[in-house]
Design an enzyme around this catalytic site. Structure first.
Site, PDB file in Angstrom:
ATOM      1  N   LYS A 192    -115.806 -74.572  60.702  1.00  0.00           N
ATOM      2  CA  LYS A 192    -114.811 -74.282  61.746  1.00  0.00           C
ATOM      3  C   LYS A 192    -113.582 -73.706  61.058  1.00  0.00           C
ATOM      4  O   LYS A 192    -112.799 -74.436  60.454  1.00  0.00           O
ATOM      5  CB  LYS A 192    -114.457 -75.584  62.481  1.00  0.00           C
ATOM      6  CG  LYS A 192    -114.067 -75.444  63.930  1.00  0.00           C
ATOM      7  CD  LYS A 192    -112.761 -74.738  64.169  1.00  0.00           C
ATOM      8  CE  LYS A 192    -111.555 -75.587  63.838  1.00  0.00           C
ATOM      9  NZ  LYS A 192    -110.308 -74.772  63.904  1.00  0.00           N
ATOM     10  N   GLU A 266    -108.654 -82.649  51.629  1.00  0.00           N
ATOM     11  CA  GLU A 266    -107.696 -81.968  50.747  1.00  0.00           C
ATOM     12  C   GLU A 266    -106.483 -81.692  51.605  1.00  0.00           C
ATOM     13  O   GLU A 266    -106.530 -80.873  52.514  1.00  0.00           O
ATOM     14  CB  GLU A 266    -108.345 -80.688  50.212  1.00  0.00           C
ATOM     15  CG  GLU A 266    -107.705 -80.221  48.940  1.00  0.00           C
ATOM     16  CD  GLU A 266    -106.627 -79.203  49.203  1.00  0.00           C
ATOM     17  OE1 GLU A 266    -105.456 -79.633  49.363  1.00  0.00           O
ATOM     18  OE2 GLU A 266    -106.948 -78.012  49.274  1.00  0.00           O
ATOM     19  N   CYS A 300    -100.972 -75.507  49.588  1.00  0.00           N
ATOM     20  CA  CYS A 300    -100.911 -76.972  49.556  1.00  0.00           C
ATOM     21  C   CYS A 300    -100.379 -77.478  48.222  1.00  0.00           C
ATOM     22  O   CYS A 300     -99.723 -78.507  48.169  1.00  0.00           O
ATOM     23  CB  CYS A 300    -102.269 -77.561  49.856  1.00  0.00           C
ATOM     24  SG  CYS A 300    -103.564 -76.849  48.846  1.00  0.00           S
ATOM     25  N   GLU A 397     -93.182 -81.841  53.293  1.00  0.00           N
ATOM     26  CA  GLU A 397     -93.802 -80.565  52.931  1.00  0.00           C
ATOM     27  C   GLU A 397     -93.249 -79.485  53.869  1.00  0.00           C
ATOM     28  O   GLU A 397     -93.360 -79.596  55.086  1.00  0.00           O
ATOM     29  CB  GLU A 397     -95.320 -80.683  53.106  1.00  0.00           C
ATOM     30  CG  GLU A 397     -96.066 -79.462  52.654  1.00  0.00           C
ATOM     31  CD  GLU A 397     -97.578 -79.607  52.789  1.00  0.00           C
ATOM     32  OE1 GLU A 397     -98.044 -80.222  53.767  1.00  0.00           O
ATOM     33  OE2 GLU A 397     -98.295 -79.085  51.925  1.00  0.00           O
TER      34      GLU A 397
HETATM   35  P1  NAI Z   1    -103.958 -78.520  60.696  1.00  0.00           P
HETATM   36  O1  NAI Z   1    -104.236 -79.612  59.766  1.00  0.00           O
HETATM   37  O2  NAI Z   1    -103.643 -78.832  62.098  1.00  0.00           O
HETATM   38  O3  NAI Z   1    -105.227 -77.523  60.755  1.00  0.00           O
HETATM   39  C1  NAI Z   1    -106.201 -77.390  59.758  1.00  0.00           C
HETATM   40  C2  NAI Z   1    -107.573 -77.235  60.417  1.00  0.00           C
HETATM   41  O4  NAI Z   1    -107.915 -78.420  61.123  1.00  0.00           O
HETATM   42  C3  NAI Z   1    -107.654 -76.124  61.460  1.00  0.00           C
HETATM   43  O5  NAI Z   1    -108.930 -75.514  61.378  1.00  0.00           O
HETATM   44  C4  NAI Z   1    -107.503 -76.865  62.781  1.00  0.00           C
HETATM   45  O6  NAI Z   1    -108.085 -76.200  63.867  1.00  0.00           O
HETATM   46  C5  NAI Z   1    -108.258 -78.145  62.481  1.00  0.00           C
HETATM   47  N1  NAI Z   1    -107.861 -79.294  63.286  1.00  0.00           N
HETATM   48  C6  NAI Z   1    -106.670 -79.544  63.910  1.00  0.00           C
HETATM   49  N2  NAI Z   1    -106.714 -80.733  64.550  1.00  0.00           N
HETATM   50  C7  NAI Z   1    -107.945 -81.246  64.328  1.00  0.00           C
HETATM   51  C8  NAI Z   1    -108.596 -82.462  64.706  1.00  0.00           C
HETATM   52  N3  NAI Z   1    -107.969 -83.388  65.428  1.00  0.00           N
HETATM   53  N4  NAI Z   1    -109.858 -82.670  64.290  1.00  0.00           N
HETATM   54  C9  NAI Z   1    -110.484 -81.758  63.531  1.00  0.00           C
HETATM   55  N5  NAI Z   1    -109.946 -80.598  63.159  1.00  0.00           N
HETATM   56  C10 NAI Z   1    -108.685 -80.346  63.532  1.00  0.00           C
HETATM   57  O7  NAI Z   1    -102.841 -77.611  60.085  1.00  0.00           O
HETATM   58  P2  NAI Z   1    -101.901 -76.584  60.881  1.00  0.00           P
HETATM   59  O8  NAI Z   1    -101.532 -77.062  62.229  1.00  0.00           O
HETATM   60  O9  NAI Z   1    -102.588 -75.302  60.852  1.00  0.00           O
HETATM   61  O10 NAI Z   1    -100.605 -76.619  59.989  1.00  0.00           O
HETATM   62  C11 NAI Z   1     -99.658 -77.663  60.133  1.00  0.00           C
HETATM   63  C12 NAI Z   1     -99.151 -78.120  58.809  1.00  0.00           C
HETATM   64  O11 NAI Z   1    -100.237 -78.571  58.028  1.00  0.00           O
HETATM   65  C13 NAI Z   1     -98.503 -77.065  57.949  1.00  0.00           C
HETATM   66  O12 NAI Z   1     -97.170 -76.894  58.218  1.00  0.00           O
HETATM   67  C14 NAI Z   1     -98.698 -77.621  56.590  1.00  0.00           C
HETATM   68  O13 NAI Z   1     -97.685 -78.542  56.315  1.00  0.00           O
HETATM   69  C15 NAI Z   1    -100.006 -78.343  56.685  1.00  0.00           C
HETATM   70  N6  NAI Z   1    -101.124 -77.575  56.142  1.00  0.00           N
HETATM   71  C16 NAI Z   1    -101.605 -77.897  54.918  1.00  0.00           C
HETATM   72  C17 NAI Z   1    -102.626 -77.168  54.375  1.00  0.00           C
HETATM   73  C18 NAI Z   1    -103.169 -77.491  53.047  1.00  0.00           C
HETATM   74  O14 NAI Z   1    -103.853 -76.665  52.472  1.00  0.00           O
HETATM   75  N7  NAI Z   1    -102.932 -78.646  52.521  1.00  0.00           N
HETATM   76  C19 NAI Z   1    -103.210 -76.028  55.063  1.00  0.00           C
HETATM   77  C20 NAI Z   1    -102.668 -75.802  56.374  1.00  0.00           C
HETATM   78  C21 NAI Z   1    -101.652 -76.549  56.861  1.00  0.00           C
END
Ligand code: NAI
Length: 794
Positions: A192, A266, A300, A397
């Protein structure tokens, strides 16, 4: 501006990469995509769609399907059907497919690079020179693991169908990190992608099918968090691999608790970038650019907390500001820019709000006087100085191009500041003094440490976090294991319930050896009375009272955790010393064999010969882990860069252990010994029913040189004690063996500080079988790998 003007201003002209290849590909699909399931695109069952936009312009690039639970169901069914024949190809058969994927990526590198830059907003320079080459490298590397699997990983088999959920910051690279090992090792995948950046994953799936990947092996279901949640919940999925926010990581951990699904997370970070006064200043300044302005800081492991030695602080900051003045922000397809666009408006607002908060909290913001495009989602490189370590911007972050700077006086203070975070993904250390750099690196609580470098990655070097940055590793052999399960474990069956405790025949019905003492608890190297002063009566299968066992409570668990925390020296004690102490423990247990045999037979009702076998096996197990203590080493990786990466097996910290009833002495030893061997401190809750055997162990411990606090034992009611352990924020790992409910509770409650968990989900372990109950599987769960990248050679 004319060429003459450019010469005069010494400014760069635009150097845009052509995007016609991407526009043609989009047109070929009418800029509208379904899910990629069973080797072809198919629309969402309920016809719902989302838009994916160019962050640089706001224009819609394409419509994508919003996946429903039904779509996920379809994809999992297809992946399940495809799995047996994919596994059946054998490692060598699959290797050919994975090599083909690597070559496919290289052949279409330009198309991928341009599409990624448009969909994500990141500079083409980065997608072209970093993301896409690393994607190919991941497939090449893992094709190699497939090639070797049948001989080198013969004791393991694939998990089955894995669900993978990835973020938007490195869309294709995150796909590669997850898909390459999963497929190489015989799993099939439902992926996904992030809703903001689904296009390179769809292109990849389409081209993979064209290059001969069997249908159903790789399926892509697009959509938002709800689609991800449906994948996480699906019973047909044996593992979830997630990269994204810590917040969603917590939701996924709680959702999968007790399901038996394996899980790697991660998550976020707030990684320190430490500059000592003897660092090469120019290199370190360039390092900062790579640390926080690479990918607009949406990384990240971005080095987002700049810690500078006090003596050079002002000079360094001045030089950094100068360097910032030369950064260029612009359209992602412009080959001469340093920074592209932020992923979307909501992230831009979040970044602005956090910077605003920083200024409110007293920080000074520096933004260079450079042009940023007027339209689209852009944020300038920003430096916050005068930041307080406890302020919001120093702890949260930001996930944007914002560096926060602080100073330190001594190396100890640098380490304290660096570790002053709930995260632990990465760290970067800058010093020309190798002794200093290599003294600091082991002290940093982070899964990756770069010495005089930053943001280096390779498929052969594991990547992943400590603490709330998540667990599990991607890349390297440790990453490969995350997609496998041991053959020896697959035959485990649900545990048979232990017969109920018999009713005591008469109050004066004692076994002859009993009640000469009431066992206490063992905390901080001493036998201590339980806080509540209560005890539990231990009854034999014949209904006779065998003795009294201390009834620990929450306070006792807290005291035990505190004692374990204090015994931090065990983590850095030499492996030789740990080995000697475990040998000695085994010898002292051997010296008391008769006593333990008598207790076991009286308590559990087993025959004397069976009790003897249990004690002997427990002694043997202590010797085994004594042997392992100085042999379960890490590795030295040679990535294709100017350096080596030292993969160190580090202890996790304080581990809580919840023991089952079966083979009460042997299971207790089998769980605490690998943790101790690897340098963890342990708080153990022995079997509720047969805990007296662990109480007998106190005397063995007292005569064995185990430092105070390394092994603490709290007897009592398992569920209540286990809950306190699983909730405790100073406990870093929980191993829960026993009934399924306890496994579920331990996993569900681990989310507070993202404890590492190792549970049996109520499946019985044959503690006598070394293939099942000892060795590398237990050792791997007792450590976390830290990769320290150091410059090496030409
Ligand atoms: P997110 O964690 O919401 O999204 C990452 C993935 O998880 C996306 O594919 C999303 O559709 C999916 N997702 C969202 N809610 C879910 C759920 N309940 N169950 C399963 N999958 C789910 O990250 P988002 O909203 O894109 O970004 C928000 C914050 O997250 C950013 O500001 C940043 O701080 C952090 N982030 C950290 C990342 C990393 O590599 N550590 C990458 C992206 C965001």
């Amino acid at each position: 501006m004319s060429v003459a003007n450019y010469f005069e201003s010494l400014d760069y002209g635009l150097a845009p990469e052509a995007d016609s290849n991407v526009r043609d590909w989009l047109k070929g699909h009418d800029a509208s995509f379904g899910h990629f399931i069973d080797g072809a695109f198919r629309p969402s069952k309920d016809g719902k769609t989302l838009s994916t936009r160019e962050p640089a312009t706001g224009d819609e690039l394409a419509k994508i399907a919003q996946g429903s639970a039904e779509d996920v169901d379809d994809a999992v069914a297809v992946a399940t059907k495809a799995q047996a024949s994919w596994e059946g190809l054998g490692g060598k058969g699959r290797a050919r497919h994975i090599y083909a994927l690597a070559r496919m990526v290289q052949r279409h590198a330009r198309l991928f690079a341009v599409l990624e830059a448009l969909d994500n907003g990141k500079p083409i320079r980065e997608t072209r020179d970093l993301d896409i080459p690393l994607v190919a490298r991941h497939f090449y590397h893992h094709a190699g693991w497939a090639e070797l699997q049948d001989t080198e990983l013969a004791d393991y088999k694939p998990i089955g169908v894995v669900g993978q959920i990835i973020p938007w910051n490195f869309p294709l690279l995150m796909l590669a990190w997850k898909v390459a090992p999963a497929l190489a090792l015989g799993n099939t995948v439902v992926l996904k992608p992030a809703e903001a950046t689904p296009l390179t994953a769809l292109l990849f799936a389409e081209l993979a099918a064209r290059s001969g990947l069997p249908a159903g092996v790789l399926n892509v279901v697009t959509g938002d968090g709800a689609t991800g949640a449906a994948l996480v919940k699906h019973d047909g999925v044996g593992k979830i691999a997630f990269t994204g926010s810590t917040e969603v990581g917590r939701i996924i951990r709680a959702e999968t608790a007790g399901s038996g699904k394996s899980l790697t997370l991660e998550l976020g970070g707030k990684s320190p970038f430490i500059v000592f006064d003897d660092a090469d200043m120019e290199s370190a300044v360039e390092g900062v650019v790579d640390a926080i302005w690479f990918n607009q800081g949406q990384v990240c492991c971005a080095g987002s907390r700049l810690l500078v030695h006090e003596g050079i602080h002002d000079r360094f900051i001045a030089r950094l500001k100068e360097r910032m003045n030369a950064l260029r922000v612009g359209h992602p397809l412009d080959k001469a820019i340093d920074m592209g666009a932020i992923i979307e408006q909501s992230q831009l607002e979040r970044i602005s709000a956090l910077v605003g908060k920083g200024v409110e909290e007293g920080a000074e913001a520096y933004v260079p006087d450079i042009q940023t495009p007027e339209n689209g989602c852009f944020y300038p490189p920003t430096l916050l100085t005068g930041v307080e370590p406890a302020s919001t911007v120093a702890t949260e972050e930001i996930f944007g191009p914002v560096m926060v700077a602080m100073s330190f006086r001594t190396p100890d203070e640098a380490v304290a500041l660096a570790n002053n975070t709930r995260y632990g993904l990465a760290a970067s250390v800058w010093s020309e003094n190798i002794s200093l750099a290599l003294d600091i690196a082991p002290q940093l609580k982070a899964g990756v440490v770069w010495v005089n470098a930053t943001n280096l990655f390779d498929a052969g070097v594991g990547f992943g976090g400590y603490r709330e940055s998540g667990y599990g590793r991607e890349g390297g052999l440790e990453g490969a294991y995350e997609y496998l399960k041991p053959n020896a474990w697959s035959a485990r069956k649900p545990r048979k319930p232990v017969p109920p405790v018999p009713v005591v025949e008469a109050t004066d019905s004692f076994e002859p050896m009993a009640v000469d003492r009431t066992a206490k608890l063992y905390i901080g190297g001493k036998q201590v009375r339980p806080d509540g002063n209560y005890s539990l009566t231990v009854i034999s299968p014949k209904g006779k009272v065998i003795g009294e066992m201390g009834e620990g409570n929450r306070k006792d668990i807290r005291n035990a955790v505190q004692a374990a925390r204090k015994a931090a020296g065990w983590a850095t004690a030499s492996t030789h010393l740990r080995a000697q102490i475990l040998y000695y423990l085994g010898e002292n247990l051997a010296a008391r064999t008769d006593e333990f045999v008598a207790r076991l037979s009286a308590m559990t009702g087993v025959k004397k010969t069976d009790a003897e076998r249990e004690v002997e096996t427990a002694i043997g197990r202590l010797f085994t882990y004594a042997a392992w203590a100085d042999k379960f080493d890490g590795a030295v990786h040679s990535p294709p860069l100017r350096g080596v990466a030292l993969a160190m097996n580090e202890p996790i910290g304080v581990a809580g252990v919840i023991c089952p009833d079966e083979a009460p002495l042997l299971s207790f030893v089998s769980l605490v010994a690998p943790l101790m061997a690897m340098g963890n401190r342990v708080v153990a809750i022995p079997s509720e029913r047969y805990g007296l055997i662990a109480a007998d162990f106190y005397q063995v411990l007292e005569t064995s040189d185990v430092p105070a606090g390394v092994l603490n034992i709290v007897t009592g009611y398992t569920k209540e004690l286990a809950r306190t352990l699983a909730d405790h924020d100073d406990v870093d790992a929980v191993w829960a063996f026993g009934d399924r409910e306890i496994s579920e509770m331990a996993e569900a409650r681990s989310v507070g500080n993202m404890k590492r968990t190792f549970v049996d989900n109520g499946l019985a372990t044959n503690w006598y079988d070394p293939k099942v109950a000892e060795g590398r599987l237990f050792l791997r769960n007792a450590v976390q790998v830290k990769n320290i990248w150091i410059p090496y050679g030409e």
